[in-house]
Write a protein that holds these residues in place. Structure first.
Motif, PDB file in Angstrom:
ATOM      1  N   PRO A   1      -1.401   0.967   0.424  1.00 31.69           N
ATOM      2  CA  PRO A   1      -2.188   1.790   1.344  1.00 31.69           C
ATOM      3  C   PRO A   1      -2.331   3.212   0.814  1.00 31.69           C
ATOM      4  CG  PRO A   1       0.043   1.513   2.169  1.00 31.69           C
ATOM      5  CD  PRO A   1      -0.083   0.616   0.979  1.00 31.69           C
TER       6      PRO A   1
ATOM      7  N   VAL B   1      -3.452   8.417   8.259  1.00 30.48           N
ATOM      8  CA  VAL B   1      -2.526   7.571   7.483  1.00 30.48           C
ATOM      9  C   VAL B   1      -1.302   8.344   6.994  1.00 30.48           C
ATOM     10  CG1 VAL B   1      -4.350   6.003   6.728  1.00 30.48           C
ATOM     11  CG2 VAL B   1      -3.804   8.004   5.328  1.00 30.48           C
TER      12      VAL B   1
ATOM     13  N   GLN C   1       1.855   6.502   6.434  1.00 31.11           N
ATOM     14  CA  GLN C   1       1.878   5.468   5.398  1.00 31.11           C
ATOM     15  C   GLN C   1       2.066   6.039   3.986  1.00 31.11           C
ATOM     16  OE1 GLN C   1      -1.531   2.910   5.594  1.00 31.11           O
ATOM     17  NE2 GLN C   1      -1.359   2.557   7.795  1.00 31.11           N
TER      18      GLN C   1
ATOM     19  N   SER D   1      -6.330  -0.929  -4.179  1.00 26.90           N
ATOM     20  CA  SER D   1      -6.807  -2.128  -3.495  1.00 26.90           C
ATOM     21  C   SER D   1      -6.348  -3.401  -4.193  1.00 26.90           C
ATOM     22  CB  SER D   1      -8.340  -2.113  -3.419  1.00 26.90           C
ATOM     23  OG  SER D   1      -8.898  -2.057  -4.733  1.00 26.90           O
TER      24      SER D   1
ATOM     25  N   ALA E   1       3.391   4.535   0.349  1.00 29.12           N
ATOM     26  CA  ALA E   1       2.516   4.407  -0.818  1.00 29.12           C
ATOM     27  C   ALA E   1       3.161   5.038  -2.043  1.00 29.12           C
ATOM     28  CB  ALA E   1       1.160   5.047  -0.520  1.00 29.12           C
TER      29      ALA E   1
ATOM     30  N   ASN F   1      -2.888  -3.765  -3.134  1.00 24.37           N
ATOM     31  CA  ASN F   1      -2.806  -3.629  -1.682  1.00 24.37           C
ATOM     32  C   ASN F   1      -1.853  -2.508  -1.265  1.00 24.37           C
ATOM     33  OD1 ASN F   1      -3.780  -4.399   0.865  1.00 24.37           O
ATOM     34  ND2 ASN F   1      -1.935  -5.606   1.285  1.00 24.37           N
TER      35      ASN F   1
ATOM     36  N   GLY G   1      -4.349   5.188  -3.138  1.00 19.89           N
ATOM     37  CA  GLY G   1      -4.035   3.805  -2.842  1.00 19.89           C
ATOM     38  C   GLY G   1      -4.499   2.895  -3.965  1.00 19.89           C
TER      39      GLY G   1
END
Length: 911
Positions: A189, A230, A233, A184, A237, A187, A182
């Motif tokens: 995930p 996750v 997700q 940060s 990503a 943003n 990911g």
């Protein structure tokens, strides 16, 4: 020196942010922020000075929302607003970069990474080494054989091995690595608490992100729980971290050539920035203190580009000067050679002079037959050629030229057999990118940034143009010497680029270069024609054309010009009320040939009459009237010219006359072929590959049913009809076989159900059913087409079986119709291109047999998938066997290559 990286792509937005955070917050006396701006300019200058690229693109983010925001609204939601003192430096920086002459790209809707990814992918497809200047780890996914990253602040570079060492995964797994961790900052995930070591470990153990997800249940501990929490997700990503490589751009990599700087604008800005260091760069230099940035890197080879010296072009008028040059040519590892003549037709051209180049910046011209009033004495042509003959015929003395087939054919008229043809810049350029222009003037400008002396510059234009033998030596000498010298420089550019792509280098070395003498011999052999037969046919065509004109007037209700689109449009749409099926770019109803075909297929009489009129008129003007006038006065034969570097797919083309377009399916076309005759005591032997593109499709797709049909020697169209209709082959009707044939050939040319329906005259729904059933029975073909579409979108090119590349820049075009056309081309090109490679290999093999064993046979024509030979009656059976063997073994496919061979007194009878 040639730079290691001819193309540099700069992540300018990354530069700006890094300079802002790494350097002091400087301001000028007006209080304007300048620190990041000056830092970026200095990094750019150093990058250019260190690498001296031929092409450079400075890429900025456009800002605002893009397609990733549409995919994930929270993308980059955590990023703080850009500091105002940084924002204030963006537009001045862009203005200065443009004034430096550096190409600047800002593409709305995508990020700088995507623009860089697209350009780097396009460059890699052509073997152009590329350096990406960035500190962004995301761009490591672009690293490959031809793409390297450099961090300008640290000076570190990342090639594929460097990516593995730094991240623990190869470049092709960087996206999976980023998705697991990911981001940060953006943003994106990922898996909570999954750091670089864990991500690399999982990829090493399970192969890729899909493998990690598939094995998530076996991963123990808290990190395993985090992964499983996750899973849904992670595909998102991966999408967000994947750099787009098919952005529709107005510019390609080789369009990113720097231009001369706007020095006055730069001086004003540097004074405003109060940077003495930048101002110092403007003292008599090129692009913003980096004089080599706007110069071609290949120009480093020439003395013309070193220390400002001019090239040394020598005019040889004495025996001593000739002997001096000959002694150096005889010991040279490679020299460039060119001829100057009186005509473009090699069969008629008289030799006017020859030129040589031993090294960049040094060349010579030997005038032999300039005959204008007051021309100085020149060396005797026969004596010079006698001295040159051993050198030119020595296979151990390598030569390079531009279109040496022409020079070889000209020299043959003087009893010189040019050997030692090592390289041809025309073909080097063609193999590297078949869609580009390959004439010497264009190549010199594109790769050397050199404006050549053009023929019109010394000989004039139009009706006032003179022959080269009339050009004064003071003009002819530099022009001719430059041709040889520029050719040598271009070869030094192309050679490493070919070597960087072994498949292309092998194609060039094993197919294109060996074909040069084959085509020269074929052109010089020529073909006999029956002029009386053509005259009779021409008169008959004239009568039919007049009859069609009268029929057209009757249907239209008035006389009109059948060659006028405007008059045709008025009659079609205003007077007869025919439907408008397409429009021109300006919005007027179209009367193109495609429109005429569609209207004729719908049963409208006048469009069919006009099509028939056009077809017969073209046959008459191009062949029946023209061919007798093209008989060579010395040989009594017609000699076409074959071109290796014209078509995008690798097929040969011909001109003067064009023998590729004589229709074979119409009676009028066959009658023209009957006028191509064998000499007394000889026969024409025509050898044609049977359904070669379908066989290549079977090989490339690996479809089991298609392979089995060819392996069993079945009628492939009958077999296809039987498969998709669920019939026994013997129960297939002629109409059903015709429909299957349309599908077989239509699909490999990317035909849609709509096109098939129009061709077969059936409803679109019925055509779609045919297509659906075809793919149900031949799933390997569908899979091949899907793979090809994916590959061309990723690579920007497709390849033949022998490594030839067809570049399709429009595969990423914003217009859907143009993208679709590129996809259709991508599906067909590997088959058409492989067929072209195979027939070339066959020609080389047949010619090698003829040269070695000297049978009473010679190649005289090559048309599409067919070779035509003129053979003594006593040698027909031996030639038939040897030609068949050479053609059927020209490639190893998963299905047999089949050759149909016939012989007759004329070309049509040989079929």
């Amino acid at each position: 020196m040639i730079p290691q990286y001819p193309l540099i792509l700069v992540d300018a937005s990354g530069y700006l942010f890094r300079a802002y955070h790494a350097l002091p917050k400087l301001t000028n006396s007006r209080g304007e922020p300048t620190g990041a701006l000056v830092g970026v300019l200095n990094m750019l200058r150093k990058l250019i000075e260190d690498h001296r690229p031929e092409y450079i693109g400075v890429v900025f983010d456009a800002g605002g929302r893009g397609f990733r925001h549409d995919r994930y609204p929270d993308y980059k939601a955590n990023r703080p607003a850009m500091p105002e003192d940084l924002r204030a430096q963006i537009e001045p920086l862009r203005t200065i970069i443009r004034a430096m002459g550096l190409p600047l790209l800002v593409v709305p809707g995508v990020e700088a990474d995507d623009v860089i990814g697209t350009l780097a992918t396009q460059a890699a497809a052509t073997g152009l080494p590329t350096l990406i200047s960035t500190g962004d780890k995301d761009l490591a996914q672009l690293v490959g054989e031809h793409v390297t990253l450099i961090n300008t602040m640290t000076g570190t570079r990342l090639d594929p091995d460097g990516v593995r060492e730094k991240f623990g995964v190869p470049p092709e797994r960087i996206v999976d690595y980023l998705a697991l961790m990911g981001d940060s900052v953006d943003n994106v995930p990922g898996v909570p608490k999954c750091g670089p070591k864990t991500a690399a470990k999982w990829i090493a153990e399970y192969g890729d992100l899909d493998g990690v997800m598939a094995q998530a249940g076996t991963i123990k501990g808290k990190i395993g729980e985090s992964l499983r929490a996750v899973l849904d997700q992670l595909p998102l990503a991966r999408d967000l971290t994947t750099i787009k490589r098919d952005v529709a751009l107005d510019l390609g990599p080789t369009d990113l050539r720097p231009t001369p700087p706007d020095v006055e604008t730069l001086r004003n800005w540097y004074e405003r920035l109060e940077s003495r260091r930048l101002l110092a760069t403007l003292d008599g230099v090129g692009v913003a203190g980096a004089p080599t940035a706007a110069r071609s890197h290949e120009a480093e080879h020439s003395t013309e580009s070193e220390a400002g010296t001019e090239p040394q072009y020598e005019l040889i008028l004495t025996e001593a000067a000739l002997e001096d040059w000959l002694s150096r040519l005889q010991t040279a590892d490679l020299f460039a050679f060119d001829t100057e003549t009186t005509a473009l037709d090699a069969m008629q051209a008289e030799l006017v002079g020859v030129s040589f180049a031993l090294e960049p910046g040094r060349a010579a011209y030997v005038p032999l037959a300039h005959v204008y009033p007051g021309a100085p004495d020149q060396l005797d042509r026969d004596r010079v050629l006698a001295r040159l003959k051993p050198l030119l015929e020595d296979p151990g003395r390598p030569k390079v030229g531009q279109n040496l087939k022409y020079d070889m054919s000209v020299l043959a008229r003087y009893d010189i057999a040019l050997r030692g043809i090592a390289h041809d810049t025309l073909l080097e350029s063609y193999v590297l990118d078949s869609t580009a222009r390959h004439d010497l003037d264009s190549l010199a400008k594109r790769f050397l940034d050199h404006d050549t002396i053009r023929f019109e510059d010394v000989a004039g234009k139009g009706a006032k143009q003179i022959g080269f033998d009339q050009v004064p030596l003071e003009q002819a000498g530099p022009y001719a010497a430059e041709d040889a010298e520029v050719t040598l420089r271009l070869h030094r550019v192309f050679q490493p680029r070919l070597a960087a792509v072994p498949a292309l280098e092998r194609l060039y070395r094993e197919i294109e270069m060996p074909l040069v003498p084959v085509l020269s011999r074929l052109e010089r052999a020529g073909v006999l024609i029956d002029s009386a037969r053509l005259a009779t046919q021409s008169a008959e065509l004239a009568r039919k054309i007049l009859e069609l004109e009268e029929s057209a007037y009757r249907v239209a209700g008035r006389r009109f010009n059948l060659g006028s689109p405007k008059q045709i449009g008025a009659i079609f749409f205003d007077e007869l009320g025919l439907p408008v099926v397409a429009k021109t770019p300006k919005g007027a109803p179209s009367t193109s040939e495609d429109v005429l075909e569609r209207l004729a297929a719908e049963g409208h009489e006048l469009p069919r009459i006009i099509l028939d009129h056009r077809g017969l008129s073209k046959l008459r003007s191009t062949y029946t009237d023209k061919l007798p006038r093209m008989v060579d006065r010395d040989t009594g034969r017609v000699h076409t010219s074959y071109h290796q570097a014209v078509t995008a797919t690798g097929r040969l083309s011909s001109s003067d006359p064009n023998l590729q377009n004589i229709p074979i399916r119409t009676e009028e076309g066959r009658r023209i072929r009957r006028a191509f005759i064998a000499a007394s005591g000889h026969r024409l032997l025509a050898a044609d590959y049977s359904q070669i593109e379908l066989r290549i499709m079977a090989h490339l797709s690996g479809d089991e049913r298609l392979l089995a049909a060819f392996a069993g020697g079945q009628d492939i169209h009958r077999a296809t009809a039987a498969e998709i209709l669920g019939l026994a082959p013997e129960d297939v009707t002629g109409e059903q076989r015709r429909s299957a044939k349309a599908i077989n050939f239509g699909l490999i040319y990317g035909m849609s159900a709509f096109g098939l329906a129009r061709q077969l005259g059936i409803e679109r729904g019925a055509a779609q059913e045919y297509v659906d059933r075809y793919f149900e029975r031949y799933p390997g073909v569908r899979d091949f087409m899907d793979r090809t579409r994916r590959q061309v979108r990723e690579d920007g090119y497709v390849e033949t079986l022998f490594g030839r590349r067809l570049h399709l820049p429009e595969i990423g075009h914003g217009n859907q119709a143009r993208r679709a056309a590129a996809e259709r081309t991508a599906i067909n090109a590997p088959m058409q291109g492989t067929a072209a490679d195979i027939i070339k290999r066959a020609m080389i093999a047949v010619d090698a047999w003829i040269e070695a064993e000297q049978p009473a046979a010679r190649l005289i024509l090559q048309v599409h998938d067919e070779l035509v030979l003129e053979v003594a009656e006593s040698a027909v059976e031996e030639t038939r066997a040897r030609v068949c063997a050479a053609m059927e073994t020209a490639a190893e496919l998963a299905v047999p290559l089949v050759v149909d061979i016939g012989e007759g007194a004329n070309w049509d009878d040989a079929h």
